[in-house]
Write a protein that holds these residues in place. Structure first.
Motif, PDB file in Angstrom:
ATOM      1  N   ASP A   1      -3.966  -3.160  -1.202  1.00 51.59           N
ATOM      2  CA  ASP A   1      -3.064  -4.273  -0.939  1.00 51.59           C
ATOM      3  C   ASP A   1      -3.739  -5.592  -1.257  1.00 51.59           C
ATOM      4  O   ASP A   1      -4.942  -5.744  -1.052  1.00 51.59           O
TER       5      ASP A   1
ATOM      6  N   LYS B   1      -3.036  -7.955   2.444  1.00 51.01           N
ATOM      7  CA  LYS B   1      -3.814  -7.771   3.671  1.00 51.01           C
ATOM      8  C   LYS B   1      -5.132  -8.547   3.560  1.00 51.01           C
ATOM      9  O   LYS B   1      -5.204  -9.703   3.948  1.00 51.01           O
TER      10      LYS B   1
ATOM     11  N   GLY C   1       0.800  -1.216   0.000  1.00 52.76           N
ATOM     12  CA  GLY C   1       0.000   0.000   0.000  1.00 52.76           C
ATOM     13  C   GLY C   1       0.836   1.271   0.000  1.00 52.76           C
ATOM     14  O   GLY C   1       0.458   2.274  -0.613  1.00 52.76           O
ATOM     15  N   SER C   2       1.965   1.249   0.698  1.00 56.26           N
ATOM     16  CA  SER C   2       2.808   2.451   0.753  1.00 56.26           C
ATOM     17  C   SER C   2       3.281   2.816  -0.645  1.00 56.26           C
ATOM     18  O   SER C   2       3.198   3.974  -1.074  1.00 56.26           O
TER      19      SER C   2
ATOM     20  N   ASP D   1      -7.031   5.759  -0.915  1.00 59.05           N
ATOM     21  CA  ASP D   1      -6.232   4.757  -0.225  1.00 59.05           C
ATOM     22  C   ASP D   1      -7.190   3.695   0.307  1.00 59.05           C
ATOM     23  O   ASP D   1      -7.868   3.904   1.311  1.00 59.05           O
TER      24      ASP D   1
HETATM   25  C1  LIG Z   1      -1.349  -0.900   5.601  1.00 59.28           C
HETATM   26  C2  LIG Z   1      -1.854   0.377   5.071  1.00 59.28           C
HETATM   27  C3  LIG Z   1      -1.105   1.141   4.171  1.00 59.28           C
HETATM   28  C4  LIG Z   1       0.315   0.758   3.803  1.00 59.28           C
HETATM   29  O1  LIG Z   1       0.353  -0.451   3.135  1.00 59.28           O
HETATM   30  P1  LIG Z   1       1.652  -1.400   3.193  1.00 59.28           P
HETATM   31  O2  LIG Z   1       1.236  -2.583   2.405  1.00 59.28           O
HETATM   32  O3  LIG Z   1       1.883  -1.705   4.638  1.00 59.28           O
HETATM   33  O4  LIG Z   1       2.767  -0.642   2.585  1.00 59.28           O
HETATM   34  C5  LIG Z   1      -1.664   2.281   3.670  1.00 59.28           C
HETATM   35  N1  LIG Z   1      -2.911   2.661   4.008  1.00 59.28           N
HETATM   36  C6  LIG Z   1      -3.662   1.957   4.888  1.00 59.28           C
HETATM   37  C7  LIG Z   1      -5.042   2.431   5.210  1.00 59.28           C
HETATM   38  C8  LIG Z   1      -3.168   0.783   5.434  1.00 59.28           C
HETATM   39  O5  LIG Z   1      -3.917   0.069   6.292  1.00 59.28           O
END
Ligand SMILES: *Cc1c(COP(=O)(O)O)cnc(C)c1O
Length: 492
Positions: free
Chosen positions: A303, A306, A151-152, A274
């Motif tokens: 992601d 997750k 996600g980052s 996001d």
């Molecule tokens: C986990 C998360 C991220 C970052 O994602 P990564 O896979 O850990 O890099 C960004 N936004 C939200 C809302 C998240 O829960």
């Protein structure tokens, strides 16, 4: 011609293939047993000092052998995980993985393709996975996309396209130095830290990221957002983007994604969402309406490691306008010329759509997993996670010693232990200690956050292995630990 150094050429393949094959069979057997029995082990255990010391040895210059490396792996590495494959791990937002995910990683590493470009099948697999992601989330078929580390990176890629597209000048050539009009963007105070990191990396500065307050449900305050945009415009700033949250990391809150889309449309702003975990709720017909408006995003980050339970790492950015996406990253020096025929042919050069040139075959585990289970199964387990969180919420509400600290919007439950006569400050200390004891006992692994000054035990459920009884046990144990702690603190 004499080349004595070539008299005994070496490689890294085994001398004894039969032994390597046998070791591999052992590994597969061991790993499947490890996964099959995960529930019987503690969620987490502290790493002994001597085990940590094991990882301070000098770099080996002599061969120790594959069998030795594997023996050390089973003795010193395998027993000390964070615990996220365990049915009672609910810390941060971390996925569990699956057995086929393990095997798919082996297959990907066997082919070992570099999915930066060229004419080979892995690119087509990734393109298919991206098409599936669009279909899963109701995103337009013409959109482009790329699999990233998580996600980052997905936020960074999306916000890079946003910045470059909206700047109004050739930002890649001239950089931010070319403008005196300051670019600003908006999101709620509940935004994930990776958005701030991205904004910092993009050279905009954290001050350019306007953090708008939230309502009692932790969703962005629309009126405050509109006021901030108007004030920035009046002051000569250049608003360029709104970041919507499809599932905030603290409480799982979902911003009003339709209203944010309307504002972006009206104000001519880029719309980035996001949806790191929350976007995947769109797989469920029952949950999808909650995300209405997400499909209008100009860029969408989420992601797969997750809430799709894929092994680390894999995230994704989708971009509505493929040309904007390409324009932000494409760079083709002579040594990367895309050909018409042969190995360098093909229009699928993912290095034109992201930061990495060399890229792994992340797509394979996604492709195989979706084929293995089908989307309906994923939708059911996502719904199951949400129902489990509703169940936990009801348990918390029915337990006098527990207090819910935020509405449960999706798959995150925030609560604390309470005892009569204790101040917020004392409760914060008690709950902090309680959480650590729970983790150290290996019973369950929530993490924590602070909401309105209150320390919260935070359960984020992206766990395909959890069952109802795991939440019963959590509540029982939190009350048990809490009572002991409250009694000790009263004695002090
Ligand atoms: C986990 C998360 C991220 C970052 O994602 P990564 O896979 O850990 O890099 C960004 N936004 C939200 C809302 C998240 O829960």
């Amino acid at each position: 011609m004499d080349y004595p150094e070539l008299d005994h050429e070496e490689g890294l393949d085994p001398q004894d293939w039969a032994a390597m094959r046998e070791l591999g069979h052992h590994m597969v057997d061991d790993m499947m047993s490890y996964l099959e029995t995960v529930r019987e082990r503690p969620v987490w255990q502290p790493i002994p000092a001597e085990v940590k010391a094991h990882f301070q040895q000098p770099v080996p210059t002599e061969a120790q052998g594959a069998a030795q490396a594997y023996a050390e792996f089973t003795a010193q590495i395998l027993p000390y995980p964070l615990g996220n494959i365990h049915p009672r791990f609910w810390g941060w937002v971390i996925g569990t993985g699956t057995p086929l995910g393990v095997l798919a990683e082996m297959l990907a590493a066997t082919m070992n393709p570099n999915v930066g470009g060229g004419e080979h099948i892995a690119n087509y697999v990734e393109a298919q996975v991206l098409d599936w992601c669009k279909q899963m989330l109701g995103y337009p078929a013409e959109a482009s996309g790329i699999l990233v580390s998580g996600g980052s990176m997905a936020n960074l890629v999306g916000l890079t396209v946003a910045r470059n597209t909206m700047a109004g000048f050739d930002l890649r050539e001239q950089g931010l130095q070319a403008t005196t009009r300051k670019l600003v963007l908006y999101g709620s105070v509940e935004m994930h830290s990776s958005v701030q990191k991205a904004v910092e990396l993009l050279g905009l500065g954290n001050a350019a990221l306007r953090k708008i307050p939230v309502n009692a449900d932790f969703e962005i305050e629309i009126a405050a957002l509109e006021t901030a945009i108007a004030a920035d415009k009046a002051a000569g700033y250049q608003p360029f983007c709104i970041v919507g949250n499809a599932g905030t990391v603290n409480t799982g809150a979902i911003d009003d994604l339709s209203q944010l889309a309307d504002i972006c449309q009206r104000e001519g702003l880029w719309y980035h969402v996001d949806g790191a975990f929350g976007a995947l709720a769109a797989l469920s017909p029952a949950l999808r309406p909650r995300l209405a408006g997400m499909e209008r995003a100009d860029s969408l980050a989420f992601d797969l490691h997750k809430w799709m339970y894929m092994p680390y790492e894999v995230g994704c950015t989708l971009v509505r306008n493929a040309e904007d996406h390409r324009r932000a990253f494409s760079l083709t020096p002579a040594y990367l010329t895309h050909g018409e025929r042969g190995m360098a042919a093909g229009s699928l050069w993912f290095s034109d759509y992201g930061i990495q040139l060399s890229r792994g075959f992340r797509a394979l585990k996604v492709w195989m997993s979706i084929k293995e289970h089908g989307l309906d199964k994923y939708a059911r387990i996502i719904e199951q996670n949400v129902a489990q969180c509703r169940y936990l919420t009801a348990l918390v509400e029915a337990t006098p010693e527990l207090e819910l600290l935020a509405p449960t919007a999706l798959n995150i439950v925030c609560f604390r232990y309470v005892a009569a006569g204790m101040s917020d400050e004392q409760l914060n200390a008690l709950n902090h200690e309680l959480l650590i004891q729970l983790q150290e006992a290996g019973i369950a692994a929530p993490s924590s956050t602070t909401l309105n000054g209150r320390f919260a035990i935070r359960v984020a459920n992206t766990n395909q292995r959890s069952r109802r009884e795991d939440f019963d046990l959590l509540v029982r144990e939190v009350v048990r630990f809490g009572k002991t702690l409250a009694a000790t603190s009263r004695d002090e």
